[in-house]
Design a protein around this motif. Sequence first.
Motif, PDB file in Angstrom:
ATOM      1  N   VAL A   1      -5.536   0.720  -8.579  1.00 13.96           N
ATOM      2  CA  VAL A   1      -5.356   1.742  -9.483  1.00 13.96           C
ATOM      3  C   VAL A   1      -6.736   2.448  -9.623  1.00 13.96           C
ATOM      4  O   VAL A   1      -7.637   2.178  -9.230  1.00 13.96           O
ATOM      5  N   GLU A   2      -6.414   3.900  -9.966  1.00 18.63           N
ATOM      6  CA  GLU A   2      -7.291   4.789  -9.912  1.00 18.63           C
ATOM      7  C   GLU A   2      -8.061   4.780 -11.206  1.00 18.63           C
ATOM      8  O   GLU A   2      -7.623   4.889 -12.369  1.00 18.63           O
ATOM      9  N   ARG A   3      -9.622   4.569 -11.109  1.00 27.77           N
ATOM     10  CA  ARG A   3     -10.340   4.638 -12.400  1.00 27.77           C
ATOM     11  C   ARG A   3     -10.962   6.091 -12.396  1.00 27.77           C
ATOM     12  O   ARG A   3     -11.351   6.692 -11.485  1.00 27.77           O
ATOM     13  N   VAL A   4     -10.763   6.647 -13.716  1.00 29.84           N
ATOM     14  CA  VAL A   4     -11.284   8.052 -13.972  1.00 29.84           C
ATOM     15  C   VAL A   4     -12.458   8.089 -14.790  1.00 29.84           C
ATOM     16  O   VAL A   4     -12.372   7.160 -15.584  1.00 29.84           O
ATOM     17  N   ARG A   5     -13.311   8.806 -14.390  1.00 29.38           N
ATOM     18  CA  ARG A   5     -14.615   9.094 -15.142  1.00 29.38           C
ATOM     19  C   ARG A   5     -14.369  10.527 -15.916  1.00 29.38           C
ATOM     20  O   ARG A   5     -14.568  11.161 -15.359  1.00 29.38           O
ATOM     21  N   LEU A   6     -14.616  10.207 -17.357  1.00 37.08           N
ATOM     22  CA  LEU A   6     -14.614  11.262 -18.166  1.00 37.08           C
ATOM     23  C   LEU A   6     -16.283  11.788 -18.320  1.00 37.08           C
ATOM     24  O   LEU A   6     -17.050  11.091 -18.302  1.00 37.08           O
ATOM     25  N   GLU A   7     -16.128  13.083 -18.405  1.00 34.39           N
ATOM     26  CA  GLU A   7     -17.504  13.836 -18.538  1.00 34.39           C
ATOM     27  C   GLU A   7     -17.561  13.706 -20.078  1.00 34.39           C
ATOM     28  O   GLU A   7     -16.886  14.212 -20.818  1.00 34.39           O
ATOM     29  N   GLN A   8     -18.704  13.340 -20.673  1.00 37.89           N
ATOM     30  CA  GLN A   8     -19.315  13.424 -21.979  1.00 37.89           C
ATOM     31  C   GLN A   8     -20.152  14.290 -22.371  1.00 37.89           C
ATOM     32  O   GLN A   8     -21.268  14.661 -21.580  1.00 37.89           O
ATOM     33  N   LYS A   9     -19.797  15.334 -23.356  1.00 34.86           N
ATOM     34  CA  LYS A   9     -20.691  16.350 -23.779  1.00 34.86           C
ATOM     35  C   LYS A   9     -20.990  16.263 -25.359  1.00 34.86           C
ATOM     36  O   LYS A   9     -19.985  15.734 -25.999  1.00 34.86           O
TER      37      LYS A   9
END
Length: 187
Positions: A62-70
């Motif tokens: 399964v694809e793990r997505v990294r979210l950009e935090q701002k």
Amino acid sequence: MPKINGNEIRPGYVLEHNGGLWSAVKVDHVKPGKGGAFAQVEMKNLRNGSKLNERFRSADKVERVRLEQKDQQFLYETDGMLVFMDAETYDQIELPADLLGERRPFLQDGMTIVVEFHDAEALNATLPQKVQCKIVETEPVVKGQTAANSFKPAILDCGVKVMVPPFVGQDEEIIVNTETFEYVERA
């Protein structure tokens, strides 16, 4: 994006599944007596809020997505939209007010929150864990009532009702946990 095995999924991970972005809310690792082990994952869609229970075997990828935090600073609210400004680039974005859910009353003017982005699309917003609020209404302090570990209701300036210790009076500033809606300490 990195692919991970089904047994590596942890709560809080963001996954790309069935063409959507899902946040793993609850993960139970199950080892049945017959057959292979699997992870029973409760997921929440980050775009529309729908829920899904899915079973992942250890061989499933399964694809793990990294979210950009701002960090974003809250400016104002207009027509059900919250307007935030990036502190570095001064770009302004609008997010729906229901993105914060029941924590919305704790949002104060000028407050800095963390917004999670995926390819310039804002998916999630997180308030600071502790917020300072003022008590506008509570029962008066009664002498001799502090012996028991009792709490009394109080209404905050943001309209939220919390339970506070008996020694805390009206017009006092307190710190409230935005995740549990509980009194933490005096400000």
